[in-house]
Every structure is written in C-alpha cells, then in structure tokens.
Design a protein around this motif. Structure first.
Motif, PDB file in Angstrom:
ATOM      1  N   SER A  82     -36.977 -13.044 -16.974  1.00 13.47           N
ATOM      2  CA  SER A  82     -36.976 -13.745 -15.692  1.00 13.47           C
ATOM      3  C   SER A  82     -38.370 -14.223 -15.278  1.00 13.47           C
ATOM      4  O   SER A  82     -38.499 -15.030 -14.374  1.00 13.47           O
ATOM      5  CB  SER A  82     -36.400 -12.837 -14.598  1.00 13.47           C
ATOM      6  OG  SER A  82     -37.200 -11.691 -14.431  1.00 13.47           O
ATOM      7  N   GLU A 124     -29.109 -13.581 -14.608  1.00 10.71           N
ATOM      8  CA  GLU A 124     -28.415 -13.600 -13.325  1.00 10.71           C
ATOM      9  C   GLU A 124     -28.958 -14.782 -12.528  1.00 10.71           C
ATOM     10  O   GLU A 124     -30.129 -15.157 -12.682  1.00 10.71           O
ATOM     11  CB  GLU A 124     -28.685 -12.302 -12.555  1.00 10.71           C
ATOM     12  CG  GLU A 124     -28.125 -11.045 -13.206  1.00 10.71           C
ATOM     13  CD  GLU A 124     -26.609 -11.051 -13.260  1.00 10.71           C
ATOM     14  OE1 GLU A 124     -25.984 -11.545 -12.301  1.00 10.71           O
ATOM     15  OE2 GLU A 124     -26.050 -10.581 -14.273  1.00 10.71           O
ATOM     16  N   LYS A 125     -28.124 -15.334 -11.670  1.00 11.46           N
ATOM     17  CA  LYS A 125     -28.555 -16.492 -10.882  1.00 11.46           C
ATOM     18  C   LYS A 125     -29.837 -16.186 -10.103  1.00 11.46           C
ATOM     19  O   LYS A 125     -30.746 -17.016 -10.029  1.00 11.46           O
ATOM     20  CB  LYS A 125     -27.434 -16.923  -9.932  1.00 11.46           C
ATOM     21  CG  LYS A 125     -27.728 -18.202  -9.182  1.00 11.46           C
ATOM     22  CD  LYS A 125     -26.507 -18.737  -8.468  1.00 11.46           C
ATOM     23  CE  LYS A 125     -26.196 -17.903  -7.251  1.00 11.46           C
ATOM     24  NZ  LYS A 125     -25.109 -18.491  -6.418  1.00 11.46           N
ATOM     25  N   LYS A 126     -29.941 -14.972  -9.570  1.00  9.14           N
ATOM     26  CA  LYS A 126     -31.115 -14.603  -8.768  1.00  9.14           C
ATOM     27  C   LYS A 126     -32.400 -14.544  -9.595  1.00  9.14           C
ATOM     28  O   LYS A 126     -33.500 -14.569  -9.046  1.00  9.14           O
ATOM     29  CB  LYS A 126     -30.876 -13.259  -8.076  1.00  9.14           C
ATOM     30  CG  LYS A 126     -30.727 -12.085  -9.018  1.00  9.14           C
ATOM     31  CD  LYS A 126     -30.472 -10.785  -8.255  1.00  9.14           C
ATOM     32  CE  LYS A 126     -30.223  -9.619  -9.179  1.00  9.14           C
ATOM     33  NZ  LYS A 126     -31.294  -9.362 -10.150  1.00  9.14           N
ATOM     34  N   ASP A 127     -32.263 -14.443 -10.928  1.00 11.87           N
ATOM     35  CA  ASP A 127     -33.435 -14.321 -11.794  1.00 11.87           C
ATOM     36  C   ASP A 127     -33.890 -15.654 -12.388  1.00 11.87           C
ATOM     37  O   ASP A 127     -34.859 -15.693 -13.153  1.00 11.87           O
ATOM     38  CB  ASP A 127     -33.142 -13.344 -12.942  1.00 11.87           C
ATOM     39  CG  ASP A 127     -32.982 -11.915 -12.457  1.00 11.87           C
ATOM     40  OD1 ASP A 127     -33.655 -11.549 -11.471  1.00 11.87           O
ATOM     41  OD2 ASP A 127     -32.166 -11.179 -13.048  1.00 11.87           O
ATOM     42  N   ARG A 170     -29.920 -26.121 -12.776  1.00 11.97           N
ATOM     43  CA  ARG A 170     -29.885 -26.066 -11.316  1.00 11.97           C
ATOM     44  C   ARG A 170     -31.084 -26.782 -10.709  1.00 11.97           C
ATOM     45  O   ARG A 170     -32.198 -26.701 -11.217  1.00 11.97           O
ATOM     46  CB  ARG A 170     -29.928 -24.615 -10.820  1.00 11.97           C
ATOM     47  CG  ARG A 170     -28.611 -23.912 -10.859  1.00 11.97           C
ATOM     48  CD  ARG A 170     -28.682 -22.518 -10.238  1.00 11.97           C
ATOM     49  NE  ARG A 170     -27.355 -21.949 -10.220  1.00 11.97           N
ATOM     50  CZ  ARG A 170     -26.524 -21.999  -9.190  1.00 11.97           C
ATOM     51  NH1 ARG A 170     -26.902 -22.568  -8.058  1.00 11.97           N
ATOM     52  NH2 ARG A 170     -25.319 -21.475  -9.266  1.00 11.97           N
ATOM     53  N   ARG A 181     -30.420 -21.607 -17.320  1.00 14.55           N
ATOM     54  CA  ARG A 181     -30.039 -20.301 -17.857  1.00 14.55           C
ATOM     55  C   ARG A 181     -28.870 -20.494 -18.807  1.00 14.55           C
ATOM     56  O   ARG A 181     -28.108 -21.465 -18.688  1.00 14.55           O
ATOM     57  CB  ARG A 181     -29.665 -19.319 -16.756  1.00 14.55           C
ATOM     58  CG  ARG A 181     -28.398 -19.696 -15.990  1.00 14.55           C
ATOM     59  CD  ARG A 181     -27.947 -18.565 -15.089  1.00 14.55           C
ATOM     60  NE  ARG A 181     -26.856 -18.994 -14.222  1.00 14.55           N
ATOM     61  CZ  ARG A 181     -26.050 -18.168 -13.583  1.00 14.55           C
ATOM     62  NH1 ARG A 181     -26.206 -16.860 -13.696  1.00 14.55           N
ATOM     63  NH2 ARG A 181     -25.086 -18.634 -12.806  1.00 14.55           N
TER      64      ARG A 181
END
Length: 200
Positions: A102, A131-134, A156, A181
C-alpha cells in the motif's frame, strides 16, 4: 540499525544519479522538495537507496532536475535513433522488505533502457490486490496508456471507477489523481506507457 540499500537501485545508481544531478544544479534537498512537492525525508531515502520510488515520484524528480525519466534507468546515456532492450536486460523494481504494497501501489519493470531522449516510458506493471482503503493515488504531468495483459484491474479517480479486463485498454491524462488495484486475490499485469511530454 541502518537500512540496507536496495541492491537493484544501487546497481542502477538511481539515488546516486539524483544526488549528483541535484548537486550539479546547486539545489539543496529543500530546493528539490520545493520544486517537486515531495518531502525532504522521502527524497533523502530515495537518494540513499532505501526507498523504491514510484514512477510518479521519479517523473517529478526528473522534471525538477531537467532530465528525462529514462535517465534514471540507464547504465550510461547514449544517443540512439533505434534501441533494442533484450529481455534479460530488463530491471524489475520490487518493494523493499519493509515496504508495504500500500506504500507504493504497484511494482514495475522498465522495458526500454538505452534511448536517452524519449517522450514515452514503456513499463510492465504488476498491480497487487489491495483493499480500497489502501489504494495509493498519484498525479503527475503527461498522459498514460494502459493495456491489461492478465487479471482484472480497478482504475479510480476522485470521480469515477472503471474495471479493466484482459485485452482492455485505458488512456487518460495523468494530472488527474488516479489509483489502480488488482481485483480478486491475484496480481494483475499491464503494459503501461507513460508520455511525459518532457523536453527531448
């Protein structure tokens, strides 16, 4: 305990090249930080070979030091009209053991190591599942072309999300904040061409 120098970065001398160019231009680390928007500690780690710099970071440093990004990948600067990079010559830049996926967002391999003056940087990029948050967002001058070879990739920006499958291509202006990702639990790979628009 002192951090170990990444042997691949040391072999190419990326950090040393950055330091030499910075000193040749009589820039302090603070000057380079101001020109790139990158922190002094990060620049120091890159110069000392402790951090694998993402392409976006190298692009900012290259622009501030008035060179092409390809300058950092070459063992020596040559002027060629036609350049061939053989498969065994390619260099894969991997995370340091202390770096989390990340922190970088991808691994990359430069596909062209010989032409010193070029506007495009072709890369083979491996995207890990995150993960989306990473997801790590980058922006820099220029344009990018992405062609997915294997796996599924999520692209994104602050305003949209696109899913890319093998055979799909994406072209975008890279001053838009963007992140990638791999989807699922497997890495994805893509051919990425970064157009820097830098002086030739």
């Amino acid at each position: 305990m002192a951090k170990r120098i990444d042997p691949e970065l040391e072999d190419l001398g990326i950090g040393q090249k950055i330091r030499e160019l910075r000193q040749r231009r009589r820039y302090t680390l603070q000057d380079l930080s101001a020109k790139t928007g990158l922190s002094k500690p990060l620049l120091s780690q890159v110069e000392n070979g402790h951090v694998m710099p993402p392409v976006a970071t190298l692009l900012k440093i290259a622009r501030a030091l008035d060179v092409n990004i390809s300058y950092f990948f070459q063992e020596e600067e040559k002027e060629e009209k036609i350049a061939v990079t053989r498969a065994p010559e390619r260099r894969r830049f991997t995370r340091r053991s202390h770096q989390d996926a990340s922190e970088v967002g991808y691994l990359y391999e430069s596909l062209e190591l010989h032409k010193s003056r070029k506007h495009m940087e072709p890369l083979l990029v491996t995207f890990p599942p995150l993960e989306k948050k990473d997801m790590v967002f980058y922006s820099h001058e220029g344009e990018e072309f992405v062609h997915v070879i294997e796996g599924e990739i999520e692209f994104r920006t602050p305003d949209e999300v696109r899913t890319l499958k093998p055979g799909d291509s994406l072209y975008f202006e890279s001053d838009v904040s963007h992140a990638f990702r791999a989807l699922g639990n497997k890495e994805a790979r893509a051919l990425v061409v970064v157009y820097t628009g830098e002086r030739g």
